[in-house]
Design a protein around this motif. Structure first.
Motif, PDB file in Angstrom:
ATOM      1  N   ALA A  88     173.650 -24.599  39.443  1.00  0.00           N
ATOM      2  CA  ALA A  88     172.942 -25.557  38.587  1.00  0.00           C
ATOM      3  C   ALA A  88     171.435 -25.476  38.824  1.00  0.00           C
ATOM      4  O   ALA A  88     170.643 -25.528  37.873  1.00  0.00           O
ATOM      5  N   LEU A  89     171.018 -25.353  40.082  1.00  0.00           N
ATOM      6  CA  LEU A  89     169.588 -25.236  40.397  1.00  0.00           C
ATOM      7  C   LEU A  89     168.974 -24.003  39.743  1.00  0.00           C
ATOM      8  O   LEU A  89     167.858 -24.051  39.217  1.00  0.00           O
ATOM      9  N   ASP A  90     169.701 -22.907  39.786  1.00  0.00           N
ATOM     10  CA  ASP A  90     169.200 -21.672  39.168  1.00  0.00           C
ATOM     11  C   ASP A  90     168.905 -21.891  37.690  1.00  0.00           C
ATOM     12  O   ASP A  90     167.851 -21.482  37.177  1.00  0.00           O
ATOM     13  N   HIS A  91     169.825 -22.518  36.989  1.00  0.00           N
ATOM     14  CA  HIS A  91     169.628 -22.755  35.556  1.00  0.00           C
ATOM     15  C   HIS A  91     168.565 -23.831  35.323  1.00  0.00           C
ATOM     16  O   HIS A  91     167.827 -23.759  34.326  1.00  0.00           O
ATOM     17  N   ALA A  92     168.475 -24.814  36.225  1.00  0.00           N
ATOM     18  CA  ALA A  92     167.427 -25.828  36.082  1.00  0.00           C
ATOM     19  C   ALA A  92     166.045 -25.209  36.225  1.00  0.00           C
ATOM     20  O   ALA A  92     165.103 -25.596  35.523  1.00  0.00           O
ATOM     21  N   ILE A  93     165.904 -24.245  37.120  1.00  0.00           N
ATOM     22  CA  ILE A  93     164.629 -23.536  37.264  1.00  0.00           C
ATOM     23  C   ILE A  93     164.279 -22.847  35.951  1.00  0.00           C
ATOM     24  O   ILE A  93     163.143 -22.923  35.462  1.00  0.00           O
ATOM     25  N   SER A  94     165.254 -22.165  35.360  1.00  0.00           N
ATOM     26  CA  SER A  94     165.004 -21.457  34.097  1.00  0.00           C
ATOM     27  C   SER A  94     164.733 -22.421  32.946  1.00  0.00           C
ATOM     28  O   SER A  94     164.044 -22.078  31.990  1.00  0.00           O
ATOM     29  N   SER A  95     165.257 -23.636  33.058  1.00  0.00           N
ATOM     30  CA  SER A  95     165.045 -24.615  31.977  1.00  0.00           C
ATOM     31  C   SER A  95     163.635 -25.197  32.004  1.00  0.00           C
ATOM     32  O   SER A  95     163.173 -25.769  31.008  1.00  0.00           O
ATOM     33  N   ARG A  96     162.981 -25.111  33.165  1.00  0.00           N
ATOM     34  CA  ARG A  96     161.631 -25.667  33.375  1.00  0.00           C
ATOM     35  C   ARG A  96     161.600 -27.188  33.222  1.00  0.00           C
ATOM     36  O   ARG A  96     160.538 -27.765  32.994  1.00  0.00           O
ATOM     37  N   ASP A  97     162.748 -27.810  33.344  1.00  0.00           N
ATOM     38  CA  ASP A  97     162.813 -29.271  33.265  1.00  0.00           C
ATOM     39  C   ASP A  97     162.617 -29.823  34.682  1.00  0.00           C
ATOM     40  O   ASP A  97     163.540 -29.865  35.484  1.00  0.00           O
TER      41      ASP A  97
ATOM     42  N   PHE B 225     164.089 -31.823  40.112  1.00  0.00           N
ATOM     43  CA  PHE B 225     163.872 -32.679  41.274  1.00  0.00           C
ATOM     44  C   PHE B 225     165.110 -33.536  41.554  1.00  0.00           C
ATOM     45  O   PHE B 225     165.470 -33.761  42.712  1.00  0.00           O
ATOM     46  N   THR B 226     165.765 -34.009  40.512  1.00  0.00           N
ATOM     47  CA  THR B 226     166.973 -34.813  40.712  1.00  0.00           C
ATOM     48  C   THR B 226     168.042 -34.016  41.454  1.00  0.00           C
ATOM     49  O   THR B 226     168.696 -34.524  42.380  1.00  0.00           O
ATOM     50  N   LEU B 227     168.204 -32.755  41.072  1.00  0.00           N
ATOM     51  CA  LEU B 227     169.184 -31.912  41.757  1.00  0.00           C
ATOM     52  C   LEU B 227     168.813 -31.716  43.221  1.00  0.00           C
ATOM     53  O   LEU B 227     169.678 -31.769  44.103  1.00  0.00           O
ATOM     54  N   LEU B 228     167.525 -31.494  43.497  1.00  0.00           N
ATOM     55  CA  LEU B 228     167.093 -31.328  44.880  1.00  0.00           C
ATOM     56  C   LEU B 228     167.219 -32.636  45.653  1.00  0.00           C
ATOM     57  O   LEU B 228     167.625 -32.658  46.819  1.00  0.00           O
ATOM     58  N   HIS B 229     166.846 -33.731  45.017  1.00  0.00           N
ATOM     59  CA  HIS B 229     166.903 -35.041  45.664  1.00  0.00           C
ATOM     60  C   HIS B 229     168.331 -35.397  46.044  1.00  0.00           C
ATOM     61  O   HIS B 229     168.619 -35.867  47.156  1.00  0.00           O
ATOM     62  N   ASP B 230     169.269 -35.157  45.127  1.00  0.00           N
ATOM     63  CA  ASP B 230     170.659 -35.546  45.360  1.00  0.00           C
ATOM     64  C   ASP B 230     171.415 -34.547  46.233  1.00  0.00           C
ATOM     65  O   ASP B 230     172.314 -34.944  46.974  1.00  0.00           O
ATOM     66  N   GLY B 231     171.060 -33.270  46.121  1.00  0.00           N
ATOM     67  CA  GLY B 231     171.882 -32.267  46.803  1.00  0.00           C
ATOM     68  C   GLY B 231     171.143 -31.186  47.547  1.00  0.00           C
ATOM     69  O   GLY B 231     171.773 -30.249  48.053  1.00  0.00           O
TER      70      GLY B 231
ATOM     71  N   GLY C  45     174.251 -23.475  53.351  1.00  0.00           N
ATOM     72  CA  GLY C  45     173.687 -22.135  53.507  1.00  0.00           C
ATOM     73  C   GLY C  45     173.073 -21.566  52.248  1.00  0.00           C
ATOM     74  O   GLY C  45     172.793 -20.370  52.177  1.00  0.00           O
ATOM     75  N   GLN C  46     172.795 -22.407  51.241  1.00  0.00           N
ATOM     76  CA  GLN C  46     172.243 -21.937  49.966  1.00  0.00           C
ATOM     77  C   GLN C  46     170.708 -22.017  50.005  1.00  0.00           C
ATOM     78  O   GLN C  46     170.070 -22.661  49.179  1.00  0.00           O
ATOM     79  N   HIS C  47     170.109 -21.344  50.976  1.00  0.00           N
ATOM     80  CA  HIS C  47     168.673 -21.473  51.200  1.00  0.00           C
ATOM     81  C   HIS C  47     167.825 -20.857  50.091  1.00  0.00           C
ATOM     82  O   HIS C  47     166.792 -21.412  49.716  1.00  0.00           O
ATOM     83  N   ALA C  48     168.249 -19.716  49.582  1.00  0.00           N
ATOM     84  CA  ALA C  48     167.406 -18.972  48.651  1.00  0.00           C
ATOM     85  C   ALA C  48     167.117 -19.768  47.381  1.00  0.00           C
ATOM     86  O   ALA C  48     165.968 -19.868  46.944  1.00  0.00           O
ATOM     87  N   VAL C  49     168.142 -20.346  46.780  1.00  0.00           N
ATOM     88  CA  VAL C  49     167.947 -21.057  45.518  1.00  0.00           C
ATOM     89  C   VAL C  49     167.164 -22.347  45.744  1.00  0.00           C
ATOM     90  O   VAL C  49     166.327 -22.737  44.906  1.00  0.00           O
ATOM     91  N   VAL C  50     167.375 -23.036  46.867  1.00  0.00           N
ATOM     92  CA  VAL C  50     166.601 -24.243  47.165  1.00  0.00           C
ATOM     93  C   VAL C  50     165.128 -23.880  47.353  1.00  0.00           C
ATOM     94  O   VAL C  50     164.233 -24.588  46.876  1.00  0.00           O
ATOM     95  N   ASP C  51     164.869 -22.774  48.027  1.00  0.00           N
ATOM     96  CA  ASP C  51     163.488 -22.349  48.248  1.00  0.00           C
ATOM     97  C   ASP C  51     162.786 -22.043  46.930  1.00  0.00           C
ATOM     98  O   ASP C  51     161.617 -22.405  46.726  1.00  0.00           O
ATOM     99  N   ARG C  52     163.501 -21.394  46.009  1.00  0.00           N
ATOM    100  CA  ARG C  52     162.898 -21.104  44.696  1.00  0.00           C
ATOM    101  C   ARG C  52     162.593 -22.387  43.942  1.00  0.00           C
ATOM    102  O   ARG C  52     161.539 -22.523  43.308  1.00  0.00           O
ATOM    103  N   ALA C  53     163.520 -23.328  44.001  1.00  0.00           N
ATOM    104  CA  ALA C  53     163.328 -24.599  43.290  1.00  0.00           C
ATOM    105  C   ALA C  53     162.142 -25.361  43.859  1.00  0.00           C
ATOM    106  O   ALA C  53     161.324 -25.924  43.113  1.00  0.00           O
TER     107      ALA C  53
ATOM    108  N   GLY D  63     159.531 -24.130  45.447  1.00  0.00           N
ATOM    109  CA  GLY D  63     158.307 -23.430  45.054  1.00  0.00           C
ATOM    110  C   GLY D  63     157.916 -23.735  43.619  1.00  0.00           C
ATOM    111  O   GLY D  63     156.733 -23.910  43.307  1.00  0.00           O
ATOM    112  N   HIS D  64     158.904 -23.810  42.739  1.00  0.00           N
ATOM    113  CA  HIS D  64     158.632 -24.112  41.327  1.00  0.00           C
ATOM    114  C   HIS D  64     158.052 -25.516  41.171  1.00  0.00           C
ATOM    115  O   HIS D  64     157.107 -25.724  40.406  1.00  0.00           O
ATOM    116  N   LEU D  65     158.592 -26.488  41.914  1.00  0.00           N
ATOM    117  CA  LEU D  65     158.122 -27.872  41.780  1.00  0.00           C
ATOM    118  C   LEU D  65     156.768 -28.091  42.437  1.00  0.00           C
ATOM    119  O   LEU D  65     155.913 -28.809  41.906  1.00  0.00           O
TER     120      LEU D  65
END
Length: 936
Positions: free
Chosen positions: A379-388, A393-399, A407-415, A417-419
Motif C-alpha cells: 500500500a505504501l508503494d502505491h501511495a508514494i506513486s499516488s503523491r497523496d 502520512f496516515t499509512l506511516l502514522h498507523d503502520g 522488516g519492511q525498511h526499504a518502502v518505509v524509507d522511501r515514503a 523521504g517523499h514526505l
C-alpha cells in the motif's frame, strides 16, 4: 528454546515454488515432450540434466510448466522453483531448492524432514542444520522413484558462490534426481563435465522456435484459417519466435486484414507493433479495463472490480487468461492474475501518457484497498506513486513502526523521504518521520545518520522528558518512541545508562501502555530495545525473560524482524549463561529465519553468526566456523546499505561488545588454524594482545572480560608466550577482582609453569564451591586441571573422578575443543579410561574421534596423532611432541627453553629422548622423521 523444535523455513509454502498454469490452448509439440532419464547417465550412477536456453518470450517457462503438468499427471514427483535476483546468494538459493525438492518427495519420505527429530534441544542443531542438504539428498535417494526439479530463470545465478552451490547440487544429486534448468543463456555451471558424464540434454533457442507446421498448428488452435502462403510469411517474419506468433494470432483473431497485419509487422519491427495492434483491436471496454487494472503486479477479482468499476471483472480476467498468453492465472481456489511483463509495461507507460492524474488516482485506490486488507507495505508503494501526502502520512502514522518491526525498511524509507521533501511547518509530523528514519538508520548500522535524525526530532531533552513525564505524550506515544530510539543509539555507541534502560522498560510495562495496534507496536519496540540493552549490562536472566516474551508476541503479530533480532540476542544471552545447547539452537534459528527473508546481511544477525561460529570452532568444524565469522566480518566492513535502504554509510556501527566478539572469535579460529606453525601462532597472539588490553577500559561486562582473557590465556600458553599470559592474568585480576574465575586462570598458568603445588592450592577453594565460578566453561577448565594434576601426582582414581565431573558439564555444553585444550594429559586420560565414563561414554568417544580426525587432516589438534596406536607413530610424551613441533621453527635451545619456562638443560634432555624414539641423530633428521610419521 520454547517448544524445543522449529520447522525449517524451506518447508513453508511459497508462490515461487508453484509453476504457472499452462495456457488453455497449449501447443503440444511431440519433439519437445517431457524428458525421460538418460540411460547412459543412469549406468554411470548419475541423474539427467536438461538445460533449456532461449530469448525472452521463447516459451521456456511455458515448456517447463507443461512438462511439470504432464509428469505430475503420470504420478512423477516434480518440484518447481522460479528464481529471482535474491537467489544469487547460495544460502537463499539452497533454501529455495530444498523447498522445491521437499515438495516433490512422496509424503511418506517428506515427513522425516524438518520434524522434531531433525532439530531438537538435545541435538547439536548447528551440525544438524549444516547437513540439511545431505538429508534431502538421502531422502530423494530413499524415494527410489524418479524425482524432477524444475529451475526457471537460472540466468540470475551469477555470483561465484551461488554458481558453486548450483554445481554442488549437480554433484551430490542421487541418480534418481533429474534437474531441468531454463535460462536466457547458458548457466555458469560445468556443462563440459556434464557432457563427459553423458548426463546433459540441451534444448537451445533454435529448437524452441516454432517450425512452419507448428506455427500453422498454433494458428489453427486459435481458430484462425490462414492460407499456407500467409502462414509461411508470418513464420518467416517472426522467425518462429513464440511470443511474436502468439501476439500476431491475437491481432488476427480480432478480424484484422491478414495482409495489413503482416505488412505492419514487417515494417515496424514486430513486437511493439503487435502489442499495439492487439490492444487496438480489443473492444474499447476491454482496452479500458486493461488500462485501469495494469498497475498492480498481482490482481485479484475484487481489486479488479474496484479499479474498473465492473461487476464482471473476475469473469473478464478469466476470459483474458483463457484466450491469450499475455494474462496468466495463479492458484486454483484463490485465483490471482498477472499481466505479461511486456504487456504490463506498455499499459503502465500508456496510462501515464494518457493521464498522469488517472494513473495517480488508481495508485491511490490500490493503496487504500491494500491498507484495508493489512498489506501496508505494498500500500505504501502505491501511495508514494499516488503523491497523496495525506494518505501516505496516515499509512506511516498507523503502520510505519509495525512495518519496521516486520522488516519492511526499504518502502518505509522511501515514503519518509517523499514526505520530508515537502514538509515545512508541521513539527509533530516531522518529528515522527525523523524518529522512524533514525530507527531505519540504526537497524542498518548507520549511527551518524541516525543521530542527525534524532536531533531533528527534538534531541536528547525530548527523550529525557518522555522518561520523566509519561503524561506528556504526543499521539502514538511519540516521545516514548524517541526515548527508546535514543536508548538504541546509546547501545550501539557503548554508552548505556542503567537508569535509562529501566525507564524504557518501565514505560513498556506500564498498564496504560496497552492499547491499539500502534501502541502495541511501540511496546514491542521498547521491550526489544531494552531487552537487548540488559544483555550488555550483564543482567542476563532478565534479558532472557524479556526477549523470550517479546519473541512470542512478535511471532503472533508477524513482526518478523523482531523475531530474528530476539533469536540472535538470545543466542548471546545463553552463551553468557553457559547454556550452550540453547545458544546453538537460537543462533541457528536466527540464521535460518533471516536467510529466506533476505536479512542475512543485517547487523542485527551478528550475535547469531558469532555464536554459531564459536560453536562450530569448538566442535572442530573449521570450515563452517571460518565461513560464519567471515559473514560477520563482511557485515562489519560493509559500505553499503544492509537492509536495502540508501543509508550512505561508510561502514556499520554495532555494539562494541559485538565488534569485540567478532574479532575475538576470528583470532581463535586463525590461531588454531595455524597449528604446526609456532611463528604464525605467536604473531596472532601478539597482535591480539593489544585488543585484549583494551578490556581495561571498564566498558565491558565481567562475563565478556573473563571469556576473552580465558581464551587469550589458552593461546598464549599454547604457543609459549608466557610473558603475555602473565600480563593477561594481571589484567583479569584488576578487572574482575578476587573470584573463582581468577583462581582457575591462575591455576592454568601455574600448571603450564610446572608449579603444581601452587595450582592445587588455587583450585582447592574452587573445587569445593564450583558455583563461585560463574563463567561455566571455566568450571570445566578447573576440573580438568585437577584431573591433570592428579594424573601427574600418580592419583589415577582422583584424576578419573575429576575428569568425569568435568565431562558431565562439558557434554552438556557440547564443548569438544575445551576438553582437549586444557592440558595434553586430558586426552591420554580419555583414551585410557574408555569404558569407564558411564553416561558420558558417547561424548568421550566423540571427543576422541574429533581429535583423531583433526590429526589425520593435519588440522588443529594434530598433536593427538600420538594416541592412534603403535603402528601410527612413535609413542611420544606430550612435552616431547610439543618440542618436536617447534623444531622446524629453528629456535635455538635457549629460545625453546624460554618459551617453555624451563632450563636449557631440561630441553637438551628432552631432545635426547626425542631423537632416540625417532631414530634420529640430529635435529634435521628428527624433523624429517616427524613429518614422515605425520607428527608435524
Amino acid at each position: 528454546m520454547s517448544g524445543g523444535t522449529h520447522t525449517p523455513a524451506w518447508t513453508w509454502p511459497s508462490p515461487r515454488r508453484e509453476p504457472p498454469l499452462p495456457p488453455t490452448h497449449l501447443l503440444r509439440r511431440d519433439r519437445l515432450a517431457a524428458p525421460t532419464p538418460r540411460s547412459r547417465a543412469a549406468l554411470r550412477g548419475h541423474g539427467t540434466v536438461v538445460v533449456v536456453t532461449g530469448l525472452v518470450g521463447a516459451g521456456k517457462s511455458t515448456l517447463l510448466s507443461s512438462w511439470t503438468a504432464d509428469l505430475r499427471a503420470a504420478g512423477v514427483g516434480v518440484g518447481w522453483a522460479s528464481l529471482q535476483d535474491e537467489d544469487d546468494d547460495p544460502v537463499v538459493l539452497q533454501d529455495l531448492v530444498l523447498g522445491a525438492l521437499h515438495d516433490a518427495l512422496p509424503a511418506s519420505v517428506r515427513q522425516g524432514l524438518g520434524q522434531p527429530d531433525a532439530v531438537s534441544e538435545e541435538a547439536d542443531s548447528a551440525a544438524d542444520e549444516r547437513d540439511l542438504t545431505r538429508q534431502v539428498a538421502d531422502a530423494v535417494r530413499s524415494a527410489g522413484a524418479p524425482i524432477w526439479l524444475m529451475l526457471d530463470d537460472v540466468q540470475v545465478i551469477q555470483s561465484d558462490r551461488a554458481v558453486l552451490a548450483l554445481d554442488r547440487l549437480l554433484q551430490w544429486s542421487p541418480p534418481n534426481l533429474h534437474i531441468v534448468m531454463a535460462a536466457r543463456s547458458d548457466p555458469r555451471i560445468s556443462l563440459g563435465r556434464l557432457r563427459l558424464q553423458e548426463r546433459l540434454l540441451e534444448i537451445r533457442d533454435a529448437e524452441l522456435r516454432l517450425d512452419e507446421d507448428e506455427t500453422a498448428q498454433l494458428l489453427a488452435a486459435e481458430r484462425l484459417d490462414l492460407s499456407a502462403e500467409h502462414v509461411h510469411r508470418l513464420w518467416e517474419l517472426t522467425e518462429g519466435w513464440m511470443a511474436s506468433v502468439a501476439l500476431a494470432a491475437m491481432t488476427l483473431r480480432s478480424g484484422r486484414d491478414v495482409e495489413g497485419v503482416l505488412d505492419g509487422f514487417g515494417s515496424d519491427g514486430g513486437l511493439w507493433f503487435l502489442i499495439e495492434e492487439v490492444l487496438h483491436e480489443l473492444p474499447d471496454e476491454t482496452h479500458t479495463f486493461l488500462l485501469d487494472t495494469c498497475l498492480p503486479e498481482r490482481l485479484s477479482s475484487e481489486m479488479a472490480e474496484l479499479l474498473s468499476g465492473r461487476d464482471d471483472a473476475g469473469q473478464l480476467l478469466h476470459h483474458l487468461a483463457d484466450t491469450n498468453s499475455l494474462v496468466s492465472v495463479f492458484g486454483a481456489e484463490e485465483r490471482s492474475y498477472r499481466y505479461h511483463t511486456l504487456l504490463r509495461g506498455y499499459l503502465v507507460a500508456r496510462l501515464a501518457d494518457l493521464s498522469g492524474q488517472r494513473s495517480r488516482s488508481q495508485h491511490l485506490r490500490i493503496a487504500r484497498f491494500l491498507h484495508a486488507r493489512g498489506n501496508d507495505a505494498e500500500a505504501l508503494d502505491h501511495a508514494i506513486s499516488s503523491r497523496d501526502r495525506a494518505t501516505l502520512f496516515t499509512l506511516l502514522h498507523d503502520g510505519g513502526l509495525r512495518l519496521l518491526l516486520e522488516g519492511q525498511h526499504a518502502v518505509v524509507d522511501r515514503a519518509i523521504g517523499h514526505l520530508l521533501e515537502g514538509l515545512r511547518d508541521e513539527q509533530p509530523r516531522r518529528r515522527f518521520l525523523h524518529v522512524l528514519a533514525a530507527i531505519i538508520a540504526l537497524d542498518s548500522g548507520d549511527v551518524p545518520r541516525a543521530e542527525a535524525h534524532l536531533e531533528a526530532a527534538g534531541g536528547r531533552e525530548q527523550a529525557s522528558a518522555a522518561a520523566a513525564a509519561p503524561s506528556a505524550v504526543a499521539p502514538v506515544q511519540l516521545d516514548r518512541l524517541l526515548a527508546a530510539t535514543w536508548l538504541y543509539r546509546d547501545r550501539l555507541r557503548g554508552e548505556l545508562d542503567p537508569a535509562v534502560v529501566d525507564a524504557v522498560l518501565s514505560s513498556a510495562s506500564r498498564p496504560g501502555a496497552v492499547g491499539g495496534a500502534g501502541q502495541s507496536d511501540l511496546r514491542s519496540f521498547e521491550h526489544v530495545t531494552a531487552g537487548i540493552s540488559l544483555l550488555w549490562l550483564g543482567r542476563f536472566d532478565e534479558a532472557v525473560s524479556v526477549l523470550e516474551s517479546v519473541l512470542v508476541d512478535a511471532d503472533v503479530r508477524g513482526h518478523d524482524f523482531v523475531v530474528m533480532t530476539c533469536a540472535a540476542a538470545l543466542s548471546t544471552a545463553h552463551t553468557a549463561l553457559g547454556t550452550f545447547a540453547e545458544m546453538r539452537q537460537w543462533a541457528q534459528y536466527a540464521i535460518d529465519y533471516a536467510t529466506p527473508r533476505r536479512w542475512a546481511a543485517s547487523p542485527r544477525l551478528l550475535p547469531a553468526y558469532v555464536c554459531a561460529a564459536g560453536a562450530a570452532h569448538d566442535s572442530f568444524d573449521a570450515e563452517r566456523a571460518a565461513g560464519l565469522i567471515g559473514l560477520a566480518e563482511a557485515i562489519l566492513e560493509s559500505r553499503g546499505a544492509l537492509l536495502d535502504v540508501p543509508t550512505g554509510a561508510s561502514g556499520v556501527v554495532v555494539a562494541p561488545e559485538v565488534v569485540r566478539s567478532v574479532r575475538a572469535v576470528r583470532s581463535f579460529i586463525d590461531f588454531d588454524g595455524a597449528a604446526g606453525n609456532p611463528a604464525e601462532q605467536r604473531h596472532i597472539v601478539r597482535a591480539r594482545h593489544d585488543e585484549v588490553l583494551a578490556l581495561a577500559s571498564g566498558r565491558f561486562s565481567p562475563t565478556l572480560v573473563a571469556f576473552e582473557i580465558a581464551e587469550h590465556l589458552r593461546m598464549t600458553l599454547s604457543c609459549g608466550e608466557i610473558d603475555l599470559a602473565k600480563a593477561s592474568l594481571e589484567l583479569a585480576e584488576r578487572q574482575l577482582g578476587p573470584c573463582g574465575e581468577i583462581s582457575v586462570l591462575a591455576a592454568q598458568l601455574a600448571v603450564r609453569l610446572d608449579r603444581e603445588e601452587e595450582a592445587r592450592h588455587l583450585l582447592h577453594g574452587v573445587l569445593a564451591r564450583p558455583e563461585s565460578v560463574s563463567v561455566i566453561h571455566l568450571r570445566v577448565v578447573g576440573l580438568l586441571l585437577e584431573a591433570t594434576l592428579a594424573q601427574r601426582n600418580g592419583q589415577p582414581t582422583v584424576a578419573h573422578e575429576a575428569l568425569l565431573r568435568g565431562l558431565a558439564i562439558a557434554s552438556r555444553l557440547g564443548s569438544v575443543r575445551l576438553v582437549l585444550e586444557v592440558a595434553p594429559e586430558v586426552f591420554e586420560l580419555l583414551v585410557e579410561g574408555r569404558g569407564r565414563f558411564g553416561a558420558e561414554e558417547d561424548f568421550v568417544a566423540h571427543v576422541i574421534e574429533s581429535a583423531l580426525t583433526a590429526a589425520a587432516l593435519h588440522e588443529p589438534g594434530h598433536r593427538y596423532a600420538v594416541s592412534r596406536g603403535a603402528a601410527a607413530a612413535p609413542v611420544l610424551t606430550p612435552r616431547e611432541l610439543s618440542l618436536l613441533q617447534d623444531l622446524p621453527s629453528m629456535l635455538t635451545v635457549p629460545e625453546l627453553a624460554r618459551a617453555r619456562a624451563v632450563s636449557p638443560n631440561t630441553v637438551k634432555t628432552q631432545l635426547r629422548s626425542l631423537f632416540a624414539k625417532l631414530g634420529a641423530g640430529n635435529r634435521r633428521e628428527a624433523v624429517a622423521a616427524g613429518r614422515r610419521e605425520g607428527l608435524i
